[in-house]
Design a protein around this motif. Structure first.
Motif, mmCIF file in Angstrom:
data_model
loop_
_atom_site.group_PDB
_atom_site.id
_atom_site.type_symbol
_atom_site.label_atom_id
_atom_site.label_comp_id
_atom_site.label_asym_id
_atom_site.label_seq_id
_atom_site.Cartn_x
_atom_site.Cartn_y
_atom_site.Cartn_z
ATOM 1 N N PHE A 67 0.845 -1.193 0.000
ATOM 2 C CA PHE A 67 0.000 0.000 0.000
ATOM 3 C C PHE A 67 0.886 1.250 0.000
ATOM 4 O O PHE A 67 1.894 1.298 0.703
ATOM 5 C CB PHE A 67 -0.903 0.042 1.235
ATOM 6 N N LEU A 68 0.482 2.247 -0.773
ATOM 7 C CA LEU A 68 1.201 3.514 -0.807
ATOM 8 C C LEU A 68 0.238 4.657 -0.497
ATOM 9 O O LEU A 68 -0.856 4.735 -1.075
ATOM 10 C CB LEU A 68 1.817 3.748 -2.191
ATOM 11 N N TYR A 69 0.646 5.528 0.416
ATOM 12 C CA TYR A 69 -0.106 6.751 0.676
ATOM 13 C C TYR A 69 0.412 7.810 -0.282
ATOM 14 O O TYR A 69 1.623 8.004 -0.413
ATOM 15 C CB TYR A 69 0.079 7.206 2.119
ATOM 16 N N VAL A 70 -0.489 8.500 -0.977
ATOM 17 C CA VAL A 70 -0.096 9.415 -2.046
ATOM 18 C C VAL A 70 -0.655 10.816 -1.807
ATOM 19 O O VAL A 70 -1.845 10.980 -1.506
ATOM 20 C CB VAL A 70 -0.609 8.899 -3.412
ATOM 21 N N GLU A 71 0.222 11.816 -1.929
ATOM 22 C CA GLU A 71 -0.195 13.216 -1.901
ATOM 23 C C GLU A 71 0.348 13.911 -3.141
ATOM 24 O O GLU A 71 1.522 13.762 -3.476
ATOM 25 C CB GLU A 71 0.336 13.942 -0.650
ATOM 26 N N GLN A 72 -0.525 14.680 -3.797
ATOM 27 C CA GLN A 72 -0.110 15.451 -4.961
ATOM 28 C C GLN A 72 -0.554 16.888 -4.741
ATOM 29 O O GLN A 72 -1.722 17.144 -4.426
ATOM 30 C CB GLN A 72 -0.749 14.874 -6.224
ATOM 31 N N ALA A 73 0.384 17.840 -4.896
ATOM 32 C CA ALA A 73 0.088 19.235 -4.593
ATOM 33 C C ALA A 73 0.944 20.163 -5.432
ATOM 34 O O ALA A 73 1.995 19.777 -5.948
ATOM 35 C CB ALA A 73 0.356 19.509 -3.109
ATOM 36 N N MET A 74 0.481 21.400 -5.562
ATOM 37 C CA MET A 74 1.331 22.431 -6.136
ATOM 38 C C MET A 74 2.558 22.549 -5.240
ATOM 39 O O MET A 74 2.436 22.511 -4.005
ATOM 40 C CB MET A 74 0.594 23.758 -6.187
ATOM 41 N N ALA A 75 3.733 22.680 -5.834
ATOM 42 C CA ALA A 75 4.963 22.729 -5.045
ATOM 43 C C ALA A 75 4.938 23.861 -4.032
ATOM 44 O O ALA A 75 5.528 23.753 -2.955
ATOM 45 C CB ALA A 75 6.174 22.873 -5.961
ATOM 46 N N SER A 76 4.234 24.945 -4.351
ATOM 47 C CA SER A 76 4.163 26.094 -3.453
ATOM 48 C C SER A 76 3.094 25.938 -2.373
ATOM 49 O O SER A 76 2.988 26.761 -1.465
ATOM 50 C CB SER A 76 3.867 27.361 -4.261
ATOM 51 N N LYS A 77 2.296 24.862 -2.467
ATOM 52 C CA LYS A 77 1.212 24.639 -1.503
ATOM 53 C C LYS A 77 1.159 23.177 -1.068
ATOM 54 O O LYS A 77 0.123 22.531 -1.118
ATOM 55 C CB LYS A 77 -0.131 25.043 -2.122
ATOM 56 N N GLN A 78 2.317 22.667 -0.627
ATOM 57 C CA GLN A 78 2.383 21.251 -0.289
ATOM 58 C C GLN A 78 1.578 20.892 0.959
ATOM 59 O O GLN A 78 1.285 19.716 1.197
ATOM 60 C CB GLN A 78 3.844 20.822 -0.135
ATOM 61 N N ASP A 79 1.202 21.897 1.732
ATOM 62 C CA ASP A 79 0.367 21.638 2.901
ATOM 63 C C ASP A 79 -1.111 21.562 2.530
ATOM 64 O O ASP A 79 -1.955 21.268 3.388
ATOM 65 C CB ASP A 79 0.574 22.728 3.956
ATOM 66 N N LYS A 80 -1.414 21.820 1.250
ATOM 67 C CA LYS A 80 -2.796 21.770 0.780
ATOM 68 C C LYS A 80 -2.880 20.952 -0.510
ATOM 69 O O LYS A 80 -3.172 21.476 -1.589
ATOM 70 C CB LYS A 80 -3.331 23.185 0.551
ATOM 71 N N PRO A 81 -2.634 19.650 -0.419
ATOM 72 C CA PRO A 81 -2.659 18.811 -1.622
ATOM 73 C C PRO A 81 -4.050 18.766 -2.249
ATOM 74 O O PRO A 81 -5.058 18.778 -1.554
ATOM 75 C CB PRO A 81 -2.230 17.434 -1.097
#
Length: 204
Positions: A67-81
């Motif tokens: 299992f993989l946990y995945v987050e995708q976000a703007m590089a400038s907003k990594q706290d808000k994927p």
């Protein structure tokens, strides 16, 4: 005597079953190289139509499988994927590898938890929802290289007027090429990159 023969047959069947369930080298290879932090920064500098995106894939639930946990976000907003997912990887009898996609019912509670994967031990499969039809089926095409895609029209999507979505993926040791697109009922693209996929290079 008959009882002994039955026991031996059952023991043999159990052993063969255990062998057949053992992950192949290709499967373990894919799971290993998918893990990490990636960005599309270089691509965004070369072509302004692409954004600088951060992609993180962290292994969780190691005792339960792959299992993989995945987050995708703007590089400038990594706290808000804008995308939070769980990928479940499994191997089919024909050797192809399936990556099932799950959403989290309370995704905000898990954002940033990749820094300590043990925190996901509190998460259960009941907290997830399968995106049926959106699984990606991958094949190993060479050492450290896997390629795959979703079904042609199997993944439903309502984003920006879409009827369905497709994903095409190539995974290598140090990169992931991912092309996500949404299409309306007439087959016209309504979202996603138009020229080609996003090129994510592994940072660590």
């Amino acid at each position: 005597m008959k009882k002994i023969l039955v026991f031996l047959v059952l023991l043999s069947s159990s052993f063969l079953s255990a062998q057949s369930q053992k992950p192949s080298k290709a499967f373990k290879n894919l799971v290993e190289i998918m893990q990490g932090h990636y960005t599309s920064e270089l691509q965004s500098k070369k072509d302004s139509t692409y954004f600088n995106i951060s992609l993180r894939m962290t292994p969780i639930w190691k005792s339960k499988g792959a299992f993989l946990y995945v987050e995708q976000a703007m590089a400038s907003k990594q706290d808000k994927p804008y995308r939070v997912r769980i990928y479940k990887l499994s191997e089919r009898p024909d050797g192809k590898i399936v990556s099932e996609i799950y959403t989290l019912k309370d995704e905000k509670a898990w954002i940033g938890k990749y820094t300590d994967p043990t925190l996901f031990d509190a998460l259960t499969e009941a907290d997830l929802e399968l995106k049926s039809g959106c699984e990606v089926v991958l094949e190993r095409v060479s050492k450290n290289t896997f390629r795959g895609a979703t079904g042609e029209k199997s993944c439903p999507s309502e984003l920006r007027g879409a009827s369905y979505a497709t994903s095409k993926v190539t995974v290598t040791k140090n990169s992931i090429l991912s092309w996500d697109q949404g299409f309306d009922a007439a087959g016209k693209q309504v979202w996603g990159a138009e020229k080609g996929g996003y090129e994510f290079l592994k940072v660590n």
